[in-house]
Enzyme design. Structure first.
Site, PDB file in Angstrom:
ATOM      1  N   ARG A   1     -15.964   3.232   3.580  1.00 56.78           N
ATOM      2  CA  ARG A   1     -16.814   4.350   3.979  1.00 56.78           C
ATOM      3  C   ARG A   1     -15.986   5.622   4.118  1.00 56.78           C
ATOM      4  O   ARG A   1     -16.370   6.700   3.691  1.00 56.78           O
ATOM      5  CB  ARG A   1     -17.498   4.039   5.315  1.00 56.78           C
ATOM      6  CG  ARG A   1     -18.483   5.119   5.726  1.00 56.78           C
ATOM      7  CD  ARG A   1     -18.797   5.066   7.205  1.00 56.78           C
ATOM      8  NE  ARG A   1     -17.648   5.427   8.015  1.00 56.78           N
ATOM      9  CZ  ARG A   1     -17.635   5.454   9.337  1.00 56.78           C
ATOM     10  NH1 ARG A   1     -18.724   5.115  10.010  1.00 56.78           N
ATOM     11  NH2 ARG A   1     -16.559   5.808  10.004  1.00 56.78           N
TER      12      ARG A   1
ATOM     13  N   ALA B   1      -8.863  11.336   2.868  1.00 54.73           N
ATOM     14  CA  ALA B   1     -10.098  11.428   3.659  1.00 54.73           C
ATOM     15  C   ALA B   1     -10.857  12.671   3.200  1.00 54.73           C
ATOM     16  O   ALA B   1     -10.309  13.770   3.193  1.00 54.73           O
ATOM     17  CB  ALA B   1      -9.761  11.501   5.139  1.00 54.73           C
TER      18      ALA B   1
ATOM     19  N   LYS C   1     -20.697  -6.665   4.009  1.00 57.91           N
ATOM     20  CA  LYS C   1     -19.832  -6.212   2.901  1.00 57.91           C
ATOM     21  C   LYS C   1     -19.576  -7.351   1.927  1.00 57.91           C
ATOM     22  O   LYS C   1     -19.580  -7.168   0.715  1.00 57.91           O
ATOM     23  CB  LYS C   1     -18.464  -5.755   3.424  1.00 57.91           C
ATOM     24  CG  LYS C   1     -18.477  -4.521   4.265  1.00 57.91           C
ATOM     25  CD  LYS C   1     -17.059  -3.954   4.369  1.00 57.91           C
ATOM     26  CE  LYS C   1     -16.775  -3.513   5.769  1.00 57.91           C
ATOM     27  NZ  LYS C   1     -15.611  -2.633   5.877  1.00 57.91           N
TER      28      LYS C   1
ATOM     29  N   THR D   1      -3.928   4.810  -1.627  1.00 56.85           N
ATOM     30  CA  THR D   1      -4.966   5.333  -0.732  1.00 56.85           C
ATOM     31  C   THR D   1      -5.676   6.537  -1.359  1.00 56.85           C
ATOM     32  O   THR D   1      -5.204   7.143  -2.331  1.00 56.85           O
ATOM     33  CB  THR D   1      -4.395   5.733   0.646  1.00 56.85           C
ATOM     34  OG1 THR D   1      -3.488   6.816   0.461  1.00 56.85           O
ATOM     35  CG2 THR D   1      -3.700   4.572   1.323  1.00 56.85           C
TER      36      THR D   1
ATOM     37  N   GLU E   1       0.859  -1.198   0.000  1.00 57.60           N
ATOM     38  CA  GLU E   1       0.000   0.000   0.000  1.00 57.60           C
ATOM     39  C   GLU E   1       0.893   1.246   0.000  1.00 57.60           C
ATOM     40  O   GLU E   1       1.891   1.299   0.712  1.00 57.60           O
ATOM     41  CB  GLU E   1      -0.890  -0.014   1.249  1.00 57.60           C
ATOM     42  CG  GLU E   1      -1.799   1.200   1.356  1.00 57.60           C
ATOM     43  CD  GLU E   1      -2.845   1.044   2.465  1.00 57.60           C
ATOM     44  OE1 GLU E   1      -3.446  -0.060   2.588  1.00 57.60           O
ATOM     45  OE2 GLU E   1      -3.028   2.016   3.204  1.00 57.60           O
TER      46      GLU E   1
ATOM     47  N   TYR F   1     -11.235  -5.398  10.449  1.00 56.38           N
ATOM     48  CA  TYR F   1     -10.586  -4.866  11.658  1.00 56.38           C
ATOM     49  C   TYR F   1     -10.400  -5.986  12.686  1.00 56.38           C
ATOM     50  O   TYR F   1     -11.343  -6.329  13.420  1.00 56.38           O
ATOM     51  CB  TYR F   1     -11.449  -3.723  12.233  1.00 56.38           C
ATOM     52  CG  TYR F   1     -11.638  -2.620  11.215  1.00 56.38           C
ATOM     53  CD1 TYR F   1     -10.774  -1.534  11.171  1.00 56.38           C
ATOM     54  CD2 TYR F   1     -12.637  -2.709  10.240  1.00 56.38           C
ATOM     55  CE1 TYR F   1     -10.906  -0.562  10.187  1.00 56.38           C
ATOM     56  CE2 TYR F   1     -12.768  -1.741   9.252  1.00 56.38           C
ATOM     57  CZ  TYR F   1     -11.900  -0.669   9.235  1.00 56.38           C
ATOM     58  OH  TYR F   1     -12.022   0.284   8.257  1.00 56.38           O
TER      59      TYR F   1
END
Ligand code: FAD
Length: 294
Positions: free
Chosen positions: A108, A51, A166, A48, A17, A146
């Protein structure tokens, strides 16, 4: 390799990532990172999404295209829905199709006090975005999970129930939040499997390379810290170079244990550091799929 292929026949995935350069930096600054990651042969590199990001900002999609076209590696984009309407997502989907990007980590996102707009109402949860994206084309859609529960969830069990939504909505692959306690990851995995979540789950590993970064991440995501980890921090916290090497060694140790216990994949948060990614890859690549060439 297509994402649907990377875990076929019990193969363990090894993915990276990265994050796009800051707003005032040119996109070309990412080349230095990608030059360093290219020889490490990850199964894909995910990029990524800021936000509160908007459809007007195509950096994530542009970098995903560069990874594919200039560097010849598979890529994936992260995409959040809290600040995007259906029309915004439609526009982003078109941008992804133009760039031939097929892999999406659908999220989300978090509330961002500095966002230029208010949150939109169209998507409440990642599962809503996943279901919507499934109607928009032939994408390979991933979701986040998570191991120690999402910070807003009532409990790990409640979070796993939501995780199942999901997968039912169309996520065919999950990437985990970072964690430092492998036993916590395997407890989560057992519960997820019992709940009927049967898609591959990659374990998120973040090498702890500085005291400040680790404190920030732990505050943000609430990962628990095993005694072995806190002893390491206490021993090396005043020696940044030694702490970096100890953090890399800890991540390698975590990965060897995860792979020995049969994890589906390792998702390495590279923090855009080819040095860290290379040291870890050099140590673990021969162990990830012994007998198979990368
Ligand atoms: P959701 O799946 O919607 O979950 C959020 C909360 O709602 C959870 O507590 C869950 O239990 C609950 N919930 C979920 N579905 C339902 C439902 N149907 N009904 C009721 N409750 C529900 N953020 C970024 O801004 N950009 C990134 O690029 C980024 N990349 C990430 C990569 C990974 C691997 C991970 C693990 C996280 C990443 N994040 C990123 C952070 C992520 O956006 C936040 O953790 C966010 O708070 C939750 O996103 P989510 O997709 O997991 O949300």
């Amino acid at each position: 390799m297509e994402l649907s292929e990377i875990m076929k026949d019990g193969r363990t995935a090894f993915t990276f990532e990265i994050f796009p350069p800051k707003r005032d930096m040119p996109i070309e600054t990412i080349y230095k990172t990608l030059d360093g990651l290219q020889g490490l042969h990850p199964d894909f590199i995910s990029v990524t999404y800021g936000a509160g990001g908007s459809a007007a900002d195509t950096k994530t999609a542009d970098i995903a295209r560069i990874i594919k076209e200039k560097y010849g590696m598979e890529s994936a984009v992260h995409l959040t829905c809290l600040y995007n309407s259906k029309e915004d997502i439609d526009l982003i989907v078109e941008q992804l199709k133009e760039r031939n990007i097929k892999n999406i980590l659908a999220l989300r996102g978090d509330y961002n006090p500095n966002a230029v707009t208010e949150p939109k109402e169209d998507f409440k949860h990642a599962s809503d975005l996943i279901a919507y994206l499934k109607t928009k084309g032939d994408f390979h859609i991933m979701g986040a999970c998570y191991p120690e529960a999402h910070q807003e969830a009532e409990s790990l069990d409640a979070d796993i129930e939501n995780l199942k939504k999901k997968v039912d909505a169309g996520a065919s692959h999950l990437l985990s939040q970072l964690f430092f306690d492998n036993d916590a990851f395997f407890r989560f995995l057992e519960k997820a499997r019992k709940a009927g979540i049967n898609v591959p789950i990659e374990a998120g590993i973040m090498p702890c390379t500085s005291k400040a970064s680790i404190e920030r991440m732990v505050t943000m995501c609430g990962a628990s810290l095993p005694a072995k980890f806190t002893r390491m921090m206490a021993r090396y916290q005043d020696y940044p170079d030694a702490l970096k090497e100890a953090g890399i060694a800890y991540a390698i140790d975590q990965i060897v244990d995860l792979v020995s216990r049969g994890v589906d994949g390792i998702h390495l948060y590279t923090m855009n550091s080819p040095y860290v990614a290379k040291k870890i890859t050099d140590a673990v690549a021969p162990l990830i799929n012994p007998g198979l060439t990368r």
